[in-house]
Motif scaffolding. Structure first.
Motif, short mmCIF file in Angstrom:
data_model
loop_
_atom_site.label_atom_id
_atom_site.label_comp_id
_atom_site.label_asym_id
_atom_site.label_seq_id
_atom_site.Cartn_x
_atom_site.Cartn_y
_atom_site.Cartn_z
N ASP A 175 -9.49 12.16 -27.96
CA ASP A 175 -9.20 13.46 -28.56
C ASP A 175 -10.16 14.52 -28.04
O ASP A 175 -9.76 15.65 -27.74
CB ASP A 175 -9.31 13.36 -30.09
N TYR A 176 -11.43 14.15 -27.92
CA TYR A 176 -12.44 15.10 -27.44
C TYR A 176 -12.13 15.56 -26.01
O TYR A 176 -12.17 16.76 -25.71
CB TYR A 176 -13.82 14.43 -27.50
N GLU A 179 -8.87 17.78 -25.85
CA GLU A 179 -9.13 19.15 -26.30
C GLU A 179 -9.76 19.98 -25.19
O GLU A 179 -9.39 21.13 -24.95
CB GLU A 179 -10.06 19.13 -27.52
N ASN A 180 -10.72 19.37 -24.45
CA ASN A 180 -11.42 20.11 -23.41
C ASN A 180 -10.55 20.32 -22.17
O ASN A 180 -10.70 21.33 -21.48
CB ASN A 180 -12.72 19.40 -23.05
N GLU A 182 -7.31 20.84 -22.32
CA GLU A 182 -6.42 21.93 -22.70
C GLU A 182 -7.16 23.28 -22.63
O GLU A 182 -6.59 24.29 -22.21
CB GLU A 182 -5.87 21.70 -24.11
#
Length: 390
Positions: A175-176, A179-180, A182
């Motif tokens: 997930d981390y 997110e980065n 995107e």
């Protein structure tokens, strides 16, 4: 084992434990026979039945993501090609400029204390380097250490249930990274994202006839770089003060001749051997150096043993920064699967070693370091108490 059973057959896992340098060197290039695709950890075969005849390690990665270490040529070459831009000399120089500032600042803090546990510094450097390499913002280093430790459990002597729990814990890294990625895509659309970091390189690369590597692979590449490189480079950085503290004559020799720094890194890599061994699946019957192996068996390449093979390294247990063939070690593997991050790790080691030489007259152990117990990460430490003497 090198002397008496260099192809020791471990019957419970039907695996040959390979300990001679000449045999490791003969097997490593033969990706056509010795496959990575069925896993590279002993636990992959130990728990294969419980995992439903699949690689349970694939659960660590996003669905659809390809972990480069678990692929064979020609796919391995394609995945390696698209990521190479982040590991070129100019790309590593970009990381180096940023990392040098961090290393100097953190070592100055340690210098003010004198007696320290050096472990925290050694753990921080590769995580900072990985974030610079990948193109991630400053983050909570303890979170990244946690993710790295969860991935390290692939080589631990733990139950299948504990391994499954590690897979679950590791999911938060997906997930981390997502997110980065995107965020980086949005920056690229706005024209504000530049550089040779891994995310940029992958989003610019062409794979499978498409511009831009697909998200699952971008995330998998980044996860591998940030987690798999943390504990291995940490072992190298811990090994530097450990071996020099135990060999003060070598420290003095290096103080007098800085041209030996590069070779000192190779010699430390040889003795530390951050990844002790990896597995290969025998995909067809073959004979190597007189040893017959059958399709369906495995070989376990003991890099640590190869790095101490007296037929390759004279007086192999001695730490000698002038050793002429130190760079012939197996600490980054060998053959097509040679570690993609080797240049980065060597740079980190050299930057740290030079910074230590600049600041300290002597390095001494202030206690007994606690050794890591793990099938994969052998020569590393949980603590490294030092006296840093100016």
């Amino acid at each position: 084992m090198q002397r008496e059973a260099p192809f020791y057959h471990y019957e419970p896992l039907d695996t040959f434990v390979v300990t001679r340098a000449e045999d490791i060197r003969a097997i490593s290039p033969r990706a056509d026979v010795f496959s990575n695709a069925r896993g590279i950890f002993l636990n992959e075969i130990k728990y294969r039945a419980q995992a439903g005849d699949t690689n349970f390690s694939e659960g660590f990665w996003p669905e659809g993501g390809e972990q480069i270490g678990n692929t064979d040529p020609p796919r391995h070459h394609e995945l390696r090609r698209v990521s190479l831009g982040a590991f070129t000399v100019p790309a590593i120089e970009e990381v180096k400029h940023k990392l040098t500032v961090y290393i100097g600042k953190e070592l100055d803090k340690l210098a003010a204390q004198g007696e320290v546990d050096y472990w925290d510094f050694a753990a921080g450097v590769p995580i900072e380097a990985a974030c610079f390499l990948i193109g991630l913002p400053a983050t909570d280093r303890k979170r990244v250490e946690f993710w790295s430790n969860e991935l390290e459990k692939l080589g631990a002597d733990i139950s299948f249930e504990e391994l499954q729990a590690a897979v679950t814990e590791f999911a938060s890294l997906k997930d981390y990274i997502t997110e980065n990625v995107e965020i980086r895509k949005a920056e690229r659309e706005a024209g504000t994202a530049k550089g040779l970091d891994l995310i940029n390189v992958l989003l610019d690369a062409e794979l499978d006839g498409q511009k831009g590597v697909q998200l699952p692979n971008v995330v998998t590449f980044a996860m591998t770089a940030i987690a798999a490189g943390a504990d291995t480079t940490r072992a190298l950085l811990l090994g530097l003060p450990y071996y020099f503290a135990n060999n003060p004559d070598q420290w003095q020799r290096l103080k007098e001749d800085r041209s030996l720094v590069k070779n000192a890194i190779e010699e430390t890599l040889r003795l530390v051997t951050p990844a002790r061994a990896f597995l290969r699946y025998v995909s067809k019957d073959i004979e190597i150096n007189g040893q017959a192996m059958k399709e369906g068996q495995h070989v376990y390449l003991m890099y640590m043993a190869g790095n101490r093979d007296p037929d390759l390294f004279q007086d192999p247990h001695r730490f000698d920064i002038g050793r002429e063939n130190a760079s012939r070690h197996f600490s980054f593997g060998a053959g097509p699967h040679t570690c993609l991050g080797a240049r980065l790790a060597r740079m980190e080691g050299a930057e740290v070693l030079n910074a230590l030489l600049d600041r300290f007259e002597r390095i001494e152990l202030a206690g007994k370091p606690e050794i890591v117990r793990n099938h994969i990460i052998r020569n590393s430490w949980e603590t490294m108490p030092l006296r840093l003497i100016r």
